[in-house]
Design a protein around this motif. Structure first.
Motif, PDB file in Angstrom:
ATOM      1  N   LEU A 179      62.541  27.153   1.795  1.00  0.00           N
ATOM      2  CA  LEU A 179      63.507  26.174   1.278  1.00  0.00           C
ATOM      3  C   LEU A 179      64.528  26.831   0.357  1.00  0.00           C
ATOM      4  O   LEU A 179      64.189  27.726  -0.422  1.00  0.00           O
ATOM      5  CB  LEU A 179      62.759  25.082   0.503  1.00  0.00           C
ATOM      6  CG  LEU A 179      61.675  24.335   1.271  1.00  0.00           C
ATOM      7  CD1 LEU A 179      60.975  23.321   0.371  1.00  0.00           C
ATOM      8  CD2 LEU A 179      62.272  23.637   2.488  1.00  0.00           C
ATOM      9  N   THR A 180      65.773  26.351   0.431  1.00  0.00           N
ATOM     10  CA  THR A 180      66.814  26.805  -0.489  1.00  0.00           C
ATOM     11  C   THR A 180      67.420  25.590  -1.202  1.00  0.00           C
ATOM     12  O   THR A 180      67.226  24.446  -0.778  1.00  0.00           O
ATOM     13  CB  THR A 180      67.958  27.535   0.246  1.00  0.00           C
ATOM     14  OG1 THR A 180      68.752  26.552   0.936  1.00  0.00           O
ATOM     15  CG2 THR A 180      67.438  28.559   1.236  1.00  0.00           C
ATOM     16  N   ASN A 181      68.153  25.889  -2.261  1.00  0.00           N
ATOM     17  CA  ASN A 181      68.844  24.811  -2.986  1.00  0.00           C
ATOM     18  C   ASN A 181      70.317  24.703  -2.593  1.00  0.00           C
ATOM     19  O   ASN A 181      71.096  24.065  -3.293  1.00  0.00           O
ATOM     20  CB  ASN A 181      68.731  25.051  -4.502  1.00  0.00           C
ATOM     21  CG  ASN A 181      67.298  24.883  -4.966  1.00  0.00           C
ATOM     22  OD1 ASN A 181      66.562  24.062  -4.418  1.00  0.00           O
ATOM     23  ND2 ASN A 181      66.892  25.665  -5.953  1.00  0.00           N
ATOM     24  N   GLU A 182      70.680  25.343  -1.476  1.00  0.00           N
ATOM     25  CA  GLU A 182      72.060  25.241  -0.989  1.00  0.00           C
ATOM     26  C   GLU A 182      72.368  23.780  -0.646  1.00  0.00           C
ATOM     27  O   GLU A 182      71.469  22.995  -0.368  1.00  0.00           O
ATOM     28  CB  GLU A 182      72.217  26.042   0.320  1.00  0.00           C
ATOM     29  CG  GLU A 182      71.727  27.466   0.274  1.00  0.00           C
ATOM     30  CD  GLU A 182      72.705  28.370  -0.449  1.00  0.00           C
ATOM     31  OE1 GLU A 182      73.875  28.345  -0.075  1.00  0.00           O
ATOM     32  OE2 GLU A 182      72.274  29.061  -1.385  1.00  0.00           O
ATOM     33  N   ALA A 183      73.669  23.488  -0.606  1.00  0.00           N
ATOM     34  CA  ALA A 183      74.070  22.149  -0.152  1.00  0.00           C
ATOM     35  C   ALA A 183      73.656  21.971   1.308  1.00  0.00           C
ATOM     36  O   ALA A 183      73.650  22.938   2.076  1.00  0.00           O
ATOM     37  CB  ALA A 183      75.582  21.996  -0.267  1.00  0.00           C
ATOM     38  N   GLY A 184      73.306  20.747   1.672  1.00  0.00           N
ATOM     39  CA  GLY A 184      72.908  20.477   3.051  1.00  0.00           C
ATOM     40  C   GLY A 184      74.071  20.700   4.012  1.00  0.00           C
ATOM     41  O   GLY A 184      75.228  20.460   3.661  1.00  0.00           O
ATOM     42  N   GLN A 185      73.717  21.154   5.218  1.00  0.00           N
ATOM     43  CA  GLN A 185      74.735  21.365   6.256  1.00  0.00           C
ATOM     44  C   GLN A 185      74.832  20.149   7.169  1.00  0.00           C
ATOM     45  O   GLN A 185      75.792  20.003   7.906  1.00  0.00           O
ATOM     46  CB  GLN A 185      74.360  22.575   7.131  1.00  0.00           C
ATOM     47  CG  GLN A 185      74.239  23.883   6.386  1.00  0.00           C
ATOM     48  CD  GLN A 185      75.576  24.285   5.781  1.00  0.00           C
ATOM     49  OE1 GLN A 185      76.562  24.407   6.481  1.00  0.00           O
ATOM     50  NE2 GLN A 185      75.605  24.441   4.466  1.00  0.00           N
ATOM     51  N   GLY A 186      73.780  19.312   7.145  1.00  0.00           N
ATOM     52  CA  GLY A 186      73.740  18.175   8.073  1.00  0.00           C
ATOM     53  C   GLY A 186      73.289  18.579   9.460  1.00  0.00           C
ATOM     54  O   GLY A 186      73.246  17.756  10.371  1.00  0.00           O
ATOM     55  N   THR A 187      72.946  19.862   9.616  1.00  0.00           N
ATOM     56  CA  THR A 187      72.487  20.358  10.924  1.00  0.00           C
ATOM     57  C   THR A 187      71.230  21.199  10.716  1.00  0.00           C
ATOM     58  O   THR A 187      71.063  21.835   9.669  1.00  0.00           O
ATOM     59  CB  THR A 187      73.562  21.236  11.598  1.00  0.00           C
ATOM     60  OG1 THR A 187      73.887  22.316  10.720  1.00  0.00           O
ATOM     61  CG2 THR A 187      74.811  20.446  11.934  1.00  0.00           C
ATOM     62  N   ILE A 188      70.361  21.213  11.715  1.00  0.00           N
ATOM     63  CA  ILE A 188      69.108  21.983  11.668  1.00  0.00           C
ATOM     64  C   ILE A 188      68.753  22.472  13.078  1.00  0.00           C
ATOM     65  O   ILE A 188      69.425  22.108  14.046  1.00  0.00           O
ATOM     66  CB  ILE A 188      67.912  21.128  11.145  1.00  0.00           C
ATOM     67  CG1 ILE A 188      67.737  19.858  12.000  1.00  0.00           C
ATOM     68  CG2 ILE A 188      68.091  20.774   9.679  1.00  0.00           C
ATOM     69  CD1 ILE A 188      66.450  19.085  11.708  1.00  0.00           C
ATOM     70  N   ALA A 189      67.695  23.269  13.158  1.00  0.00           N
ATOM     71  CA  ALA A 189      67.022  23.520  14.440  1.00  0.00           C
ATOM     72  C   ALA A 189      65.613  22.952  14.263  1.00  0.00           C
ATOM     73  O   ALA A 189      64.955  23.235  13.255  1.00  0.00           O
ATOM     74  CB  ALA A 189      66.959  25.013  14.744  1.00  0.00           C
ATOM     75  N   ALA A 190      65.159  22.150  15.210  1.00  0.00           N
ATOM     76  CA  ALA A 190      63.861  21.479  15.032  1.00  0.00           C
ATOM     77  C   ALA A 190      63.049  21.535  16.309  1.00  0.00           C
ATOM     78  O   ALA A 190      63.581  21.649  17.404  1.00  0.00           O
ATOM     79  CB  ALA A 190      64.069  20.031  14.616  1.00  0.00           C
ATOM     80  N   GLY A 191      61.734  21.438  16.134  1.00  0.00           N
ATOM     81  CA  GLY A 191      60.823  21.461  17.274  1.00  0.00           C
ATOM     82  C   GLY A 191      60.010  22.732  17.215  1.00  0.00           C
ATOM     83  O   GLY A 191      59.295  22.971  16.252  1.00  0.00           O
ATOM     84  N   LYS A 192      60.133  23.534  18.262  1.00  0.00           N
ATOM     85  CA  LYS A 192      59.413  24.803  18.294  1.00  0.00           C
ATOM     86  C   LYS A 192      60.442  25.884  18.017  1.00  0.00           C
ATOM     87  O   LYS A 192      61.242  26.217  18.895  1.00  0.00           O
ATOM     88  CB  LYS A 192      58.737  24.969  19.644  1.00  0.00           C
ATOM     89  CG  LYS A 192      57.708  23.863  19.884  1.00  0.00           C
ATOM     90  CD  LYS A 192      57.017  23.967  21.226  1.00  0.00           C
ATOM     91  CE  LYS A 192      55.941  22.885  21.336  1.00  0.00           C
ATOM     92  NZ  LYS A 192      55.220  22.916  22.608  1.00  0.00           N
TER      93      LYS A 192
END
Ligand SMILES: NC(=O)c1ccc[n+]([C@@H]2O[C@H](COP(=O)([O-])OP(=O)(O)OC[C@H]3O[C@@H](n4cnc5c(N)ncnc54)[C@H](OP(=O)(O)O)[C@@H]3O)[C@@H](O)[C@H]2O)c1
Length: 250
Positions: A179-192
């Motif tokens: 985890l980081t304290n950067e501002a959220g990007q609103g995007t992720i990679a999720a799943g596997k």
């Protein structure tokens, strides 16, 4: 429809983002904290603080808190921070399990827990089939550095899944990378996903909020790291394809 949510570990960094996001959408957020000095902060985010130490609370105590709040969802965002193995066991393992038990005892179904990526039975269960050499090295490094923490998370997640025939919770396990304290990007990679990429706490919070909105995430444990897919879309894909990174590894 406005929901009523209770967060264990409400003063944590992810939990504060969740509180702000849910309150901004008109939801009621009961925030369980142990330090009364944090009350004004939580109220400033739109949450309703409840001062209670998880470590010093029995299942009955926690169930009473859930019942009094009239919450329909329980979120577990607490953690001892990985410092002392004793406190890690008391909070991340035993405290988390008491919260699951208390949620069921209070008659609440929806339960979402923030765990961690690569939490699994490394000794007896097969390695995730999508891991490459880089993942293997990273896994070894993390488990060597913070084994008691990973073990505590594993014990809690395994208990959630294996005891659920009895408890009947509609759970989701969110398993973020570092985890980081950067501002959220609103995007992720999720799943596997592969190990190694970090994710901002704000994006984890948004991911949890999306799980609350997406009933297709019930019964799933999924990984998330920084990436390029809009969070709602990434969560919807996890739900649609039932992408579970923990299944078969506990
Ligand atoms: N750090 C990472 O890179 C990483 C990676 C993956 C997953 N995670 C997990 O993600 C979750 C959220 O992380 P985060 O950084 O948002 O956590 P955090 O900021 O460390 O917050 C954890 C919260 O748990 C609370 N807590 C601890 N013991 C408690 C007790 N006895 N009673 C009540 N509350 C108690 C702490 O309260 P106080 O403020 O009173 O201490 C703190 O507010 C944690 O479970 C963490 O283990 C972390």
């Amino acid at each position: 429809m406005a929901a009523n949510t209770l967060i264990f570990g409400g003063s944590g960094k992810c939990a504060r983002h969740i509180t702000r996001l849910l309150a901004a959408e008109g939801h009621t957020v009961h925030s369980v904290i142990r330090n009364p000095d944090q009350r004004p902060d939580i109220e400033g985010l739109g949450g309703e603080p409840i001062v209670q130490s998880i470590e010093e609370s029995s299942v009955d105590d926690l169930a009473n808190t859930i019942t009094s709040s009239k919450a329909s969802t329980v979120l577990w965002c607490a953690g001892a921070g990985g410092g002392s193995p004793g406190r890690t066991k008391a909070v991340d393992n035993e405290g988390a399990i008491r919260s699951m038990e208390a949620t069921a005892q209070a008659g609440v179904k929806r339960y979402i827990i923030i765990s961690a990526i690569d939490v699994r039975d490394r000794r007896n269960k097969p390695e995730p089939e999508w891991y490459d050499d880089n993942d293997r090295q990273r896994s070894e490094k993390v488990w060597t550095a913070i084994g008691p923490y990973m073990q505590a998370k594993f014990a809690a997640d395994r208990n959630l899944v294996t005891e659920n025939g009895r408890r009947g919770l509609e759970y989701t396990i969110v398993r973020p990378g570092g985890l980081t304290n950067e501002a959220g990007q609103g995007t992720i990679a999720a799943g596997k996903v592969h190990l190694g990429s970090t994710i901002s706490r704000e994006d984890v919070a948004q991911t949890v909020v999306e799980c609350l909105k997406n009933d297709g995430t019930k019964g799933l444990a999924f990984d998330c790291v920084g990436g390029d897919t809009p969070i709602a879309e990434a969560v919807a894909q996890v739900a649609k394809e039932r992408l579970d990174g923990f299944a078969g590894r506990y």
